[in-house]
Design a protein around this motif. Structure first.
Motif, mmCIF file in Angstrom:
data_model
loop_
_atom_site.group_PDB
_atom_site.id
_atom_site.type_symbol
_atom_site.label_atom_id
_atom_site.label_comp_id
_atom_site.label_asym_id
_atom_site.label_seq_id
_atom_site.Cartn_x
_atom_site.Cartn_y
_atom_site.Cartn_z
ATOM 1 N N TYR A 179 0.825 -1.218 0.000
ATOM 2 C CA TYR A 179 0.000 0.000 0.000
ATOM 3 C C TYR A 179 0.856 1.264 0.000
ATOM 4 C CZ TYR A 179 -4.505 -2.230 0.398
ATOM 5 O OH TYR A 179 -5.646 -2.944 0.113
ATOM 6 N N TYR A 180 0.285 2.302 -0.641
ATOM 7 C CA TYR A 180 0.977 3.578 -0.772
ATOM 8 C C TYR A 180 -0.041 4.653 -1.147
ATOM 9 C CZ TYR A 180 0.610 2.404 -5.749
ATOM 10 O OH TYR A 180 0.138 2.068 -6.985
ATOM 11 N N GLN A 181 0.452 5.878 -1.309
ATOM 12 C CA GLN A 181 -0.364 6.990 -1.790
ATOM 13 C C GLN A 181 0.206 7.479 -3.120
ATOM 14 O OE1 GLN A 181 -3.109 8.947 -0.024
ATOM 15 N NE2 GLN A 181 -3.276 6.856 0.744
ATOM 16 N N ASP A 182 -0.648 7.968 -3.994
ATOM 17 C CA ASP A 182 -0.221 8.454 -5.302
ATOM 18 C C ASP A 182 -1.043 9.684 -5.648
ATOM 19 O OD1 ASP A 182 -0.220 8.780 -8.270
ATOM 20 O OD2 ASP A 182 1.116 7.047 -8.178
ATOM 21 N N ALA A 183 -0.385 10.828 -5.727
ATOM 22 C CA ALA A 183 -1.086 12.095 -5.959
ATOM 23 C C ALA A 183 -1.803 12.113 -7.303
ATOM 24 C CB ALA A 183 -0.089 13.258 -5.865
ATOM 25 N N ASP A 184 -1.181 11.524 -8.332
ATOM 26 C CA ASP A 184 -1.819 11.503 -9.653
ATOM 27 C C ASP A 184 -3.070 10.629 -9.643
ATOM 28 O OD1 ASP A 184 0.104 13.172 -10.758
ATOM 29 O OD2 ASP A 184 1.399 11.504 -11.363
ATOM 30 N N LEU A 185 -2.994 9.505 -8.957
ATOM 31 C CA LEU A 185 -4.160 8.626 -8.874
ATOM 32 C C LEU A 185 -5.281 9.286 -8.072
ATOM 33 C CD1 LEU A 185 -5.351 5.925 -9.662
ATOM 34 C CD2 LEU A 185 -4.322 4.919 -7.619
ATOM 35 N N ALA A 186 -4.927 10.054 -7.056
ATOM 36 C CA ALA A 186 -5.942 10.770 -6.273
ATOM 37 C C ALA A 186 -6.753 11.697 -7.162
ATOM 38 C CB ALA A 186 -5.291 11.554 -5.136
ATOM 39 N N LEU A 187 -6.101 12.329 -8.130
ATOM 40 C CA LEU A 187 -6.817 13.191 -9.069
ATOM 41 C C LEU A 187 -7.797 12.392 -9.918
ATOM 42 C CD1 LEU A 187 -3.905 15.521 -10.299
ATOM 43 C CD2 LEU A 187 -5.723 16.059 -8.650
ATOM 44 N N GLN A 188 -7.389 11.196 -10.331
ATOM 45 C CA GLN A 188 -8.289 10.324 -11.085
ATOM 46 C C GLN A 188 -9.506 9.939 -10.247
ATOM 47 O OE1 GLN A 188 -7.680 9.463 -14.344
ATOM 48 N NE2 GLN A 188 -5.815 10.702 -14.266
ATOM 49 N N LEU A 189 -9.276 9.641 -8.979
ATOM 50 C CA LEU A 189 -10.370 9.253 -8.088
ATOM 51 C C LEU A 189 -11.322 10.417 -7.827
ATOM 52 C CD1 LEU A 189 -8.300 7.130 -5.553
ATOM 53 C CD2 LEU A 189 -10.048 6.249 -7.113
ATOM 54 N N LYS A 190 -10.772 11.611 -7.686
ATOM 55 C CA LYS A 190 -11.626 12.788 -7.504
ATOM 56 C C LYS A 190 -12.548 12.980 -8.702
ATOM 57 C CE LYS A 190 -8.778 15.611 -4.399
ATOM 58 N NZ LYS A 190 -8.079 16.906 -4.219
ATOM 59 N N LYS A 191 -11.980 12.863 -9.898
ATOM 60 C CA LYS A 191 -12.795 13.004 -11.113
ATOM 61 C C LYS A 191 -13.858 11.918 -11.169
ATOM 62 C CE LYS A 191 -12.602 13.090 -16.163
ATOM 63 N NZ LYS A 191 -11.753 13.042 -17.375
ATOM 64 N N LEU A 192 -13.488 10.696 -10.823
ATOM 65 C CA LEU A 192 -14.442 9.586 -10.836
ATOM 66 C C LEU A 192 -15.593 9.847 -9.882
ATOM 67 C CD1 LEU A 192 -15.095 6.646 -11.761
ATOM 68 C CD2 LEU A 192 -13.778 5.874 -9.780
ATOM 69 N N GLY A 193 -15.283 10.257 -8.656
ATOM 70 C CA GLY A 193 -16.321 10.516 -7.662
ATOM 71 C C GLY A 193 -17.270 11.618 -8.095
ATOM 72 N N GLU A 194 -16.715 12.702 -8.623
ATOM 73 C CA GLU A 194 -17.537 13.833 -9.070
ATOM 74 C C GLU A 194 -18.382 13.464 -10.278
ATOM 75 O OE1 GLU A 194 -14.604 16.785 -9.795
ATOM 76 O OE2 GLU A 194 -14.197 17.146 -7.655
ATOM 77 N N SER A 195 -17.800 12.733 -11.219
ATOM 78 C CA SER A 195 -18.509 12.388 -12.453
ATOM 79 C C SER A 195 -19.676 11.450 -12.185
ATOM 80 C CB SER A 195 -17.540 11.733 -13.446
ATOM 81 O OG SER A 195 -16.498 12.608 -13.807
ATOM 82 N N PHE A 196 -19.422 10.388 -11.424
ATOM 83 C CA PHE A 196 -20.464 9.395 -11.150
ATOM 84 C C PHE A 196 -21.396 9.824 -10.022
ATOM 85 C CE2 PHE A 196 -18.164 5.332 -12.857
ATOM 86 C CZ PHE A 196 -17.997 5.959 -14.078
ATOM 87 N N GLY A 197 -20.950 10.776 -9.175
ATOM 88 C CA GLY A 197 -21.742 11.173 -8.016
ATOM 89 C C GLY A 197 -21.723 10.118 -6.924
ATOM 90 N N ILE A 198 -20.546 9.547 -6.677
ATOM 91 C CA ILE A 198 -20.438 8.432 -5.723
ATOM 92 C C ILE A 198 -20.592 8.923 -4.298
ATOM 93 C CG2 ILE A 198 -18.997 6.525 -4.929
ATOM 94 C CD1 ILE A 198 -17.540 6.652 -7.626
ATOM 95 N N SER A 199 -21.322 8.166 -3.506
ATOM 96 C CA SER A 199 -21.474 8.462 -2.086
ATOM 97 C C SER A 199 -21.507 7.146 -1.330
ATOM 98 C CB SER A 199 -22.755 9.263 -1.829
ATOM 99 O OG SER A 199 -22.774 9.777 -0.514
ATOM 100 N N GLY A 200 -20.333 6.697 -0.922
ATOM 101 C CA GLY A 200 -20.232 5.413 -0.233
ATOM 102 C C GLY A 200 -18.856 4.816 -0.409
ATOM 103 N N LEU A 201 -18.775 3.514 -0.264
ATOM 104 C CA LEU A 201 -17.514 2.798 -0.380
ATOM 105 C C LEU A 201 -17.243 2.427 -1.836
ATOM 106 C CD1 LEU A 201 -18.074 0.404 2.657
ATOM 107 C CD2 LEU A 201 -16.662 2.471 2.635
ATOM 108 N N GLY A 202 -15.963 2.342 -2.191
ATOM 109 C CA GLY A 202 -15.596 1.954 -3.543
ATOM 110 C C GLY A 202 -14.428 0.989 -3.549
ATOM 111 N N SER A 203 -14.623 -0.153 -4.195
ATOM 112 C CA SER A 203 -13.552 -1.110 -4.447
ATOM 113 C C SER A 203 -13.225 -0.986 -5.932
ATOM 114 C CB SER A 203 -14.005 -2.531 -4.096
ATOM 115 O OG SER A 203 -13.007 -3.469 -4.397
#
Length: 378
Positions: free
Chosen positions: A235-259
């Motif tokens: 496990y690690y953190q990745d700033a570029d991947l965080a940006l991808q996840l932010k876009k995904l959450g905003e685009s789909f309107g996710i509210s909950g857990l994500g695998s």
């Protein structure tokens, strides 16, 4: 007091076993809605158990009725597994109360992403999210059409599948027909180009489209092949991947857990979104060993103050190796992996802390299962 309801149908999803601990550590009152033998109640971190039928037909009516009668008693209601999500999404229709309380998306136009690989691929196209090229298969498609529109190798995916089930690798167009013949139902199949790159597993928490918490990992061990579930990760953190996840959450309107699963193509410097399963998985509770603890994300949601900032890319020497005890031991038994057994025997990289001694109820069920598995294999 912030109160959550966690729901799961059936009793065979062991991935739900430790999810209550995430919310309990955040200070929530945790109720679980499940059958008597469900893994969801095999822990000491829930406060109340609401007994549910273990058959899907009765479960959906009981859960809908319970939510309607008790909706004001809960701040958050989460469906924890793929079968429960698909079951309730198909059942609730246009009932706005149940849509608002049960579905993990706030943009209802994206409802098709729930438990559907076709739906996810379509949504990615709408929002310009990078994903492998795909075709929604129908029986009138010719092999020539498929070969002209996709570059082999490809993956043949059944629309509803989990833990690698229902996925076949087709190296050439000639192999495709043989793979197709193995599928019982030819409806709702996705043909997706196979991207060669680094597999990245992500556990994320979203709220009203906003990314609250995440951890990403590379895969060290699979139970069998790379389409099966995983037993060891780094496990690690990745700033570029965080940006991808932010876009995904905003685009789909996710509210909950994500695998979530990505493949990173180094030469193209692209993250390809492969899976977006809006439910829990077995790795989420292990965030307690990481800097970015998912329970802290729950606390942000409870406080109404979501930070929305994340650590920069994790230095290589700070990456954390984690293994799921029962999964990895079963993998070692199945594959006769002596080296793997020795990791556990000698507390390799602190592996003993991942053994479920911290929860006597869960410990008992896991070791009972391992004992049965061991003598079955032996």
């Amino acid at each position: 007091m912030y109160k959550v309801l966690l729901a799961s149908v059936g009793h065979f999803f062991d991935s739900t076993a430790e999810i209550p601990s995430i919310f309990k550590r955040a200070g929530c009152i945790v109720d679980v809605f499940c059958s008597e033998e469900s893994w969801l109640r095999s822990n000491r971190f829930h406060d109340n158990w609401i007994e549910a039928p273990d058959d899907e037909e009765n479960f959906k009516y009981h859960l809908a009725d319970y939510v309607r009668k008790n909706t004001d008693n809960y701040n958050w209601i989460l469906l924890l597994d793929e079968f429960t999500l698909k079951l309730m999404n198909n059942f609730i229709g246009d009932d706005q109360l149940l849509i608002d309380r049960l579905l993990p998306i706030k943009k209802i136009e994206n409802r098709e992403v729930l438990s559907s690989k076709i739906g996810m691929s379509n949504a990615c196209t709408r929002y310009n999210i990078t994903t492998p090229r795909f075709i929604n298969y129908t029986e009138d498609l010719s092999l020539d059409y498929i070969a002209q529109n996709l570059d082999f190798p490809i993956l043949l995916k059944e629309d509803f599948s989990f833990s690698g089930l229902g996925i076949q690798y087709c190296a050439t167009i000639n192999e495709f027909q043989a793979c197709l013949d193995k599928v019982l139902s030819k409806k709702n199949l996705v043909l997706q180009e196979f991207i060669v790159g680094e597999d990245i597993g992500v556990e994320a928490l979203f709220y009203n489209g906003q990314l609250v918490s995440y951890n990403c990992s590379t895969i060290l061990s699979y139970m069998t092949d790379k389409f099966s579930f995983t037993t060891r990760r780094i496990y690690y953190q990745d700033a570029d991947l965080a940006l991808q996840l932010k876009k995904l959450g905003e685009s789909f309107g996710i509210s909950g857990l994500g695998s979530i699963q990505y493949i990173y193509h180094k030469e193209r410097n692209l993250f390809y979104l492969i899976e977006t399963d809006l439910r829990s998985n077995s790795w989420m509770p292990y965030s307690k060993f990481m800097e970015n603890d998912m329970s802290e994300g729950v606390k942000q949601i409870m406080s109404g103050k979501i930070i929305g900032e994340f650590p920069k890319t994790t230095p290589v020497n700070e990456r954390l190796e984690i293994a799921i005890f029962d999964r990895d031991v079963r993998r070692c038994m199945k594959n006769k992996d002596l080296k793997g057994f020795l990791r556990w025997a000698f507390n390799y990289k602190g592996y003993w802390r991942f053994m479920p001694f911290y929860d006597t109820k869960l410990f008992k069920r896991i070791f009972t299962k391992l004992y049965k598995d061991f003598f079955k294999i032996a």
